[in-house]
Write a protein that holds these residues in place. Sequence first.
Motif, PDB file in Angstrom:
ATOM      1  N   UNK A  42      54.336   2.826   8.634  1.00  0.00           N
ATOM      2  CA  UNK A  42      53.301   2.850   9.622  1.00  0.00           C
ATOM      3  C   UNK A  42      52.268   1.537   9.421  1.00  0.00           C
ATOM      4  N   UNK A  43      51.818   1.680   8.343  1.00  0.00           N
ATOM      5  CA  UNK A  43      50.707   0.596   7.957  1.00  0.00           C
ATOM      6  C   UNK A  43      51.393  -0.784   7.478  1.00  0.00           C
ATOM      7  N   UNK A  73      56.836  -3.102   8.164  1.00  0.00           N
ATOM      8  CA  UNK A  73      56.026  -2.274   8.897  1.00  0.00           C
ATOM      9  C   UNK A  73      56.797  -1.930  10.296  1.00  0.00           C
ATOM     10  N   UNK A  74      56.748  -0.548  10.597  1.00  0.00           N
ATOM     11  CA  UNK A  74      57.455  -0.358  11.952  1.00  0.00           C
ATOM     12  C   UNK A  74      57.156  -1.187  13.171  1.00  0.00           C
ATOM     13  N   UNK A  75      58.092  -1.297  13.915  1.00  0.00           N
ATOM     14  CA  UNK A  75      57.843  -2.302  14.943  1.00  0.00           C
ATOM     15  C   UNK A  75      58.419  -1.713  16.482  1.00  0.00           C
ATOM     16  N   UNK A  76      57.918  -1.824  17.556  1.00  0.00           N
ATOM     17  CA  UNK A  76      58.389  -1.128  18.636  1.00  0.00           C
ATOM     18  C   UNK A  76      60.022  -1.437  18.798  1.00  0.00           C
ATOM     19  N   UNK A  77      60.572  -2.624  18.485  1.00  0.00           N
ATOM     20  CA  UNK A  77      61.749  -2.974  18.469  1.00  0.00           C
ATOM     21  C   UNK A  77      62.775  -2.148  17.926  1.00  0.00           C
ATOM     22  N   UNK A  78      61.983  -1.325  16.871  1.00  0.00           N
ATOM     23  CA  UNK A  78      62.869  -0.576  16.039  1.00  0.00           C
ATOM     24  C   UNK A  78      63.553   0.540  16.909  1.00  0.00           C
ATOM     25  N   UNK A  79      62.941   0.994  17.900  1.00  0.00           N
ATOM     26  CA  UNK A  79      63.411   2.157  18.888  1.00  0.00           C
ATOM     27  C   UNK A  79      64.691   1.629  19.647  1.00  0.00           C
ATOM     28  N   UNK A  80      64.867   0.246  19.743  1.00  0.00           N
ATOM     29  CA  UNK A  80      66.041  -0.341  20.337  1.00  0.00           C
ATOM     30  C   UNK A  80      67.221  -0.474  19.259  1.00  0.00           C
ATOM     31  N   UNK A  81      66.928  -0.601  17.928  1.00  0.00           N
ATOM     32  CA  UNK A  81      67.762  -0.985  16.690  1.00  0.00           C
ATOM     33  C   UNK A  81      68.267   0.363  16.199  1.00  0.00           C
ATOM     34  N   UNK A  82      67.554   1.501  16.439  1.00  0.00           N
ATOM     35  CA  UNK A  82      68.017   2.772  15.346  1.00  0.00           C
ATOM     36  C   UNK A  82      68.080   3.926  16.378  1.00  0.00           C
ATOM     37  N   UNK A  83      69.282   4.857  15.965  1.00  0.00           N
ATOM     38  CA  UNK A  83      69.567   5.925  16.579  1.00  0.00           C
ATOM     39  C   UNK A  83      68.736   7.181  16.099  1.00  0.00           C
ATOM     40  N   UNK A  84      68.344   7.056  15.023  1.00  0.00           N
ATOM     41  CA  UNK A  84      67.566   8.125  14.244  1.00  0.00           C
ATOM     42  C   UNK A  84      66.279   7.536  13.602  1.00  0.00           C
ATOM     43  N   UNK A  85      65.285   7.826  13.915  1.00  0.00           N
ATOM     44  CA  UNK A  85      63.758   7.460  13.091  1.00  0.00           C
ATOM     45  C   UNK A  85      63.317   8.969  12.674  1.00  0.00           C
ATOM     46  N   UNK A  86      63.271   8.866  11.342  1.00  0.00           N
ATOM     47  CA  UNK A  86      62.828  10.066  10.676  1.00  0.00           C
ATOM     48  C   UNK A  86      61.387   9.888  10.021  1.00  0.00           C
ATOM     49  N   UNK A  94      53.519  11.570  14.497  1.00  0.00           N
ATOM     50  CA  UNK A  94      52.554  11.395  15.535  1.00  0.00           C
ATOM     51  C   UNK A  94      52.171   9.931  15.897  1.00  0.00           C
ATOM     52  N   UNK A  95      52.145   9.130  14.672  1.00  0.00           N
ATOM     53  CA  UNK A  95      51.744   7.688  14.839  1.00  0.00           C
ATOM     54  C   UNK A  95      53.144   6.998  15.386  1.00  0.00           C
ATOM     55  N   UNK A  96      54.322   7.344  15.217  1.00  0.00           N
ATOM     56  CA  UNK A  96      55.529   6.720  15.616  1.00  0.00           C
ATOM     57  C   UNK A  96      55.513   6.947  17.296  1.00  0.00           C
ATOM     58  N   UNK A  97      55.258   8.295  17.689  1.00  0.00           N
ATOM     59  CA  UNK A  97      55.284   8.367  18.917  1.00  0.00           C
ATOM     60  C   UNK A  97      54.095   7.758  19.741  1.00  0.00           C
ATOM     61  N   UNK A  98      52.964   7.413  19.014  1.00  0.00           N
ATOM     62  CA  UNK A  98      51.983   6.596  19.895  1.00  0.00           C
ATOM     63  C   UNK A  98      52.362   5.196  19.923  1.00  0.00           C
ATOM     64  N   UNK A  99      53.244   4.580  18.879  1.00  0.00           N
ATOM     65  CA  UNK A  99      53.789   3.334  18.825  1.00  0.00           C
ATOM     66  C   UNK A  99      54.771   3.055  20.365  1.00  0.00           C
TER      67      UNK A  99
END
Length: 158
Positions: A42-43, A73-86, A94-99
């Motif tokens: 996250x950081x 660091x996690x970036x918004x594009x990771x939601x397009x790259x990954x099927x599972x974010x754990x 909570x931080x992931x959902x805020x991103x």
Amino acid sequence: MIRVLFVCLGNICRSPMAEAVFRRLIDEEGMSEKVLVDSAGIGHWHIGKIPHKGTREILDEHDISYSGMTARQVEPADWDRYDYIIALDQQNLSDLKAIREKNGVEVRLFMDFVDGDESKDVPDPYFTGNFDYVYELIHSGCQRLVNHIKNKNFKEES
């Protein structure tokens, strides 16, 4: 190809440990060509750094490679790259959902895959120093996650 991303706070203790353990397990299952794994934080504090000494020591003890791993660091594009974010704890989730949130991406809490433990968080050994306990949780959860992915995505191949 199924893509899995493990996320913790700084990407030097828990998530790289999960990445390395998960990579070993998918290798043992003969799924290396079907499943891609990575980790992020996250950081931004540790970007480019290798895993924490405690993580390296416990992985060495179990003969699990972490070669080439560096924090990112996690970036918004990771939601397009990954099927599972754990996420390794509730705050990370909570931080992931805020991103960003995106339908079709399974964002889960790691401890959902650990049987018999009521805790919702993998304790951060950066603060606790308990790398052995964290390894036990991560190994157990990674094994169940491998089985979950295998049953959900590769059932017909078995």
